[in-house]
Design a protein around this motif. Structure first.
Motif, short mmCIF file in Angstrom:
data_model
loop_
_atom_site.label_atom_id
_atom_site.label_comp_id
_atom_site.label_asym_id
_atom_site.label_seq_id
_atom_site.Cartn_x
_atom_site.Cartn_y
_atom_site.Cartn_z
N ILE A 53 28.06 45.16 84.87
CA ILE A 53 28.14 43.70 85.03
C ILE A 53 27.29 42.64 85.36
CG2 ILE A 53 29.79 41.70 86.03
CD1 ILE A 53 31.96 45.12 86.12
N ARG A 54 26.83 42.41 86.31
CA ARG A 54 25.51 42.06 86.18
C ARG A 54 24.69 41.51 85.20
NH1 ARG A 54 24.13 43.36 92.12
NH2 ARG A 54 25.83 42.88 93.71
N ARG A 55 24.31 42.24 84.77
CA ARG A 55 23.53 42.29 83.15
C ARG A 55 24.18 41.03 82.21
NH1 ARG A 55 23.68 44.77 78.64
NH2 ARG A 55 25.20 46.08 79.78
N GLU A 56 25.72 41.87 82.19
CA GLU A 56 26.94 40.73 80.84
C GLU A 56 26.78 39.73 81.52
OE1 GLU A 56 30.45 42.60 80.58
OE2 GLU A 56 29.40 44.08 79.16
N ARG A 57 27.02 39.51 82.96
CA ARG A 57 27.06 38.05 83.08
C ARG A 57 25.84 37.34 83.45
NH1 ARG A 57 27.45 36.61 89.84
NH2 ARG A 57 27.63 34.35 89.43
N ARG A 58 24.37 37.78 83.83
CA ARG A 58 23.39 36.57 83.04
C ARG A 58 23.16 36.61 81.90
NH1 ARG A 58 21.21 40.76 86.73
NH2 ARG A 58 20.13 41.36 84.65
N GLU A 59 23.74 37.31 80.58
CA GLU A 59 23.99 37.84 79.94
C GLU A 59 23.97 35.69 79.51
OE1 GLU A 59 24.08 40.65 77.11
OE2 GLU A 59 22.55 41.24 77.71
N VAL A 60 25.50 36.18 79.48
CA VAL A 60 26.76 35.23 78.99
C VAL A 60 26.75 33.85 80.07
CG1 VAL A 60 29.50 34.98 79.08
CG2 VAL A 60 28.58 37.06 78.68
N LEU A 61 26.89 33.79 81.33
CA LEU A 61 26.69 32.76 81.98
C LEU A 61 25.10 31.89 81.31
CD1 LEU A 61 27.57 33.43 85.36
CD2 LEU A 61 28.25 32.17 83.46
N GLY A 62 23.85 32.04 80.93
CA GLY A 62 22.78 31.30 80.71
C GLY A 62 22.92 30.58 79.01
N ASN A 63 23.84 31.24 78.04
CA ASN A 63 24.11 30.42 76.80
C ASN A 63 25.43 30.04 76.67
OD1 ASN A 63 23.88 29.99 74.12
ND2 ASN A 63 22.36 31.45 73.81
N ASP A 64 25.50 28.88 75.59
CA ASP A 64 26.93 28.63 75.74
C ASP A 64 27.45 29.37 74.01
OD1 ASP A 64 27.67 27.16 77.73
OD2 ASP A 64 26.54 25.32 76.45
N LEU A 98 26.15 32.40 73.63
CA LEU A 98 27.27 34.07 74.14
C LEU A 98 27.92 33.48 74.87
CD1 LEU A 98 23.33 35.48 74.54
CD2 LEU A 98 24.99 35.77 72.94
N ARG A 99 29.11 32.54 75.77
CA ARG A 99 29.95 32.79 76.34
C ARG A 99 31.18 32.84 75.53
NH1 ARG A 99 29.85 27.73 80.27
NH2 ARG A 99 27.81 28.28 80.19
N GLU A 100 30.94 31.59 74.26
CA GLU A 100 32.26 31.63 73.13
C GLU A 100 31.94 32.80 72.47
OE1 GLU A 100 33.33 29.46 69.21
OE2 GLU A 100 32.05 28.94 70.41
N LYS A 101 31.09 33.95 72.71
CA LYS A 101 31.12 35.21 71.37
C LYS A 101 31.57 36.51 72.82
CE LYS A 101 28.39 38.98 69.26
NZ LYS A 101 26.92 39.34 69.80
N TYR A 102 31.50 36.10 73.63
CA TYR A 102 31.90 37.10 74.82
C TYR A 102 33.47 36.69 75.54
CZ TYR A 102 32.27 39.92 79.38
OH TYR A 102 32.66 40.94 80.02
N ALA A 103 33.65 35.77 74.42
CA ALA A 103 34.89 35.69 75.24
C ALA A 103 35.77 35.45 73.81
CB ALA A 103 35.72 34.33 75.19
N ARG A 104 35.51 35.67 72.32
CA ARG A 104 35.96 35.84 71.39
C ARG A 104 36.02 37.12 71.04
NH1 ARG A 104 36.84 32.37 67.54
NH2 ARG A 104 35.91 29.90 67.59
N GLU A 105 35.57 38.88 71.82
CA GLU A 105 35.39 39.71 70.97
C GLU A 105 35.39 39.89 72.23
OE1 GLU A 105 30.84 40.42 70.96
OE2 GLU A 105 30.51 39.82 69.47
N LYS A 106 35.54 40.03 73.91
CA LYS A 106 36.13 41.06 74.85
C LYS A 106 37.75 39.99 75.25
CE LYS A 106 32.51 43.40 77.55
NZ LYS A 106 33.30 44.51 77.10
N TYR A 107 38.05 39.02 74.78
CA TYR A 107 39.03 38.44 75.74
C TYR A 107 40.02 38.33 73.61
CZ TYR A 107 37.52 38.93 79.83
OH TYR A 107 36.71 39.58 81.14
N LEU A 108 40.13 38.32 72.77
CA LEU A 108 40.40 38.43 72.20
C LEU A 108 40.77 36.95 71.75
CD1 LEU A 108 42.21 41.30 70.81
CD2 LEU A 108 40.26 40.50 70.15
N MET A 109 39.92 35.80 71.89
CA MET A 109 40.34 34.07 72.64
C MET A 109 39.84 33.52 71.51
SD MET A 109 39.10 33.11 76.20
CE MET A 109 40.03 32.74 76.67
#
Length: 102
Positions: free
Chosen positions: A58-69, A71-82
Motif C-alpha cells: 500500500i505504501r508503494r502504491e501510495r508513492r506511485e499515485v500521489l506523485g503524478n496526477d 497516475l492518480r486519475e488512472k488509479y481512481a478509474r481502475e480501482k474504484y471505477l470512477m
C-alpha cells in the motif's frame, strides 16, 4: 541402613513425580497452556508478516499515485471505477463476474 536409603529414595522419587504432575497439569503455566500459547504465537506471527507485506504494498502504491496526477486519475478509474460526468464506462467481465483487465 539400606532400608533408610531405599525409603529416602522412594520419598524423593514420589515427591518428584508429584511435582512433575502438578507442573504439567495443574499449574498456571501448565503444559497444555504452553502448547496453546505457542500455536497462537505462530499464528499471530504469520498474521503480522502478512499485514507487514500489505502495508509495504500500500505504501508503494501510495508513492506511485500521489506523485503524478495522471497516475492518480488512472488509479481512481481502475480501482474504484470512477468516471467523469460526461462519459460512460463499460466493464467487460468473464464468466466468474471478474473484470478481464486487472
Amino acid at each position: 541402613m539400606q532400608t533408610l536409603l531405599r525409603r529416602l529414595r522412594n520419598f524423593y522419587v514420589a515427591t518428584a513425580l508429584v511435582l512433575l504432575t502438578w507442573m504439567t497439569f495443574f499449574d498456571a503455566n501448565d503444559l497444555p497452556s504452553q502448547i496453546r500459547n505457542w500455536w497462537k504465537l505462530r499464528e499471530l506471527e504469520g498474521d503480522a508478516a502478512f499485514y507487514e507485506g500489505r502495508i509495504k504494498d500500500i505504501r508503494r502504491e501510495r508513492r506511485e499515485v500521489l506523485g503524478n496526477d495522471r497516475l492518480r486519475e488512472k488509479y481512481a478509474r481502475e480501482k474504484y471505477l470512477m468516471k467523469k460526468p460526461t462519459e460512460d464506462i463499460f466493464v467487460i467481465v468473464d464468466e466468474n463476474n471478474e473484470p478481464l483487465e486487472k
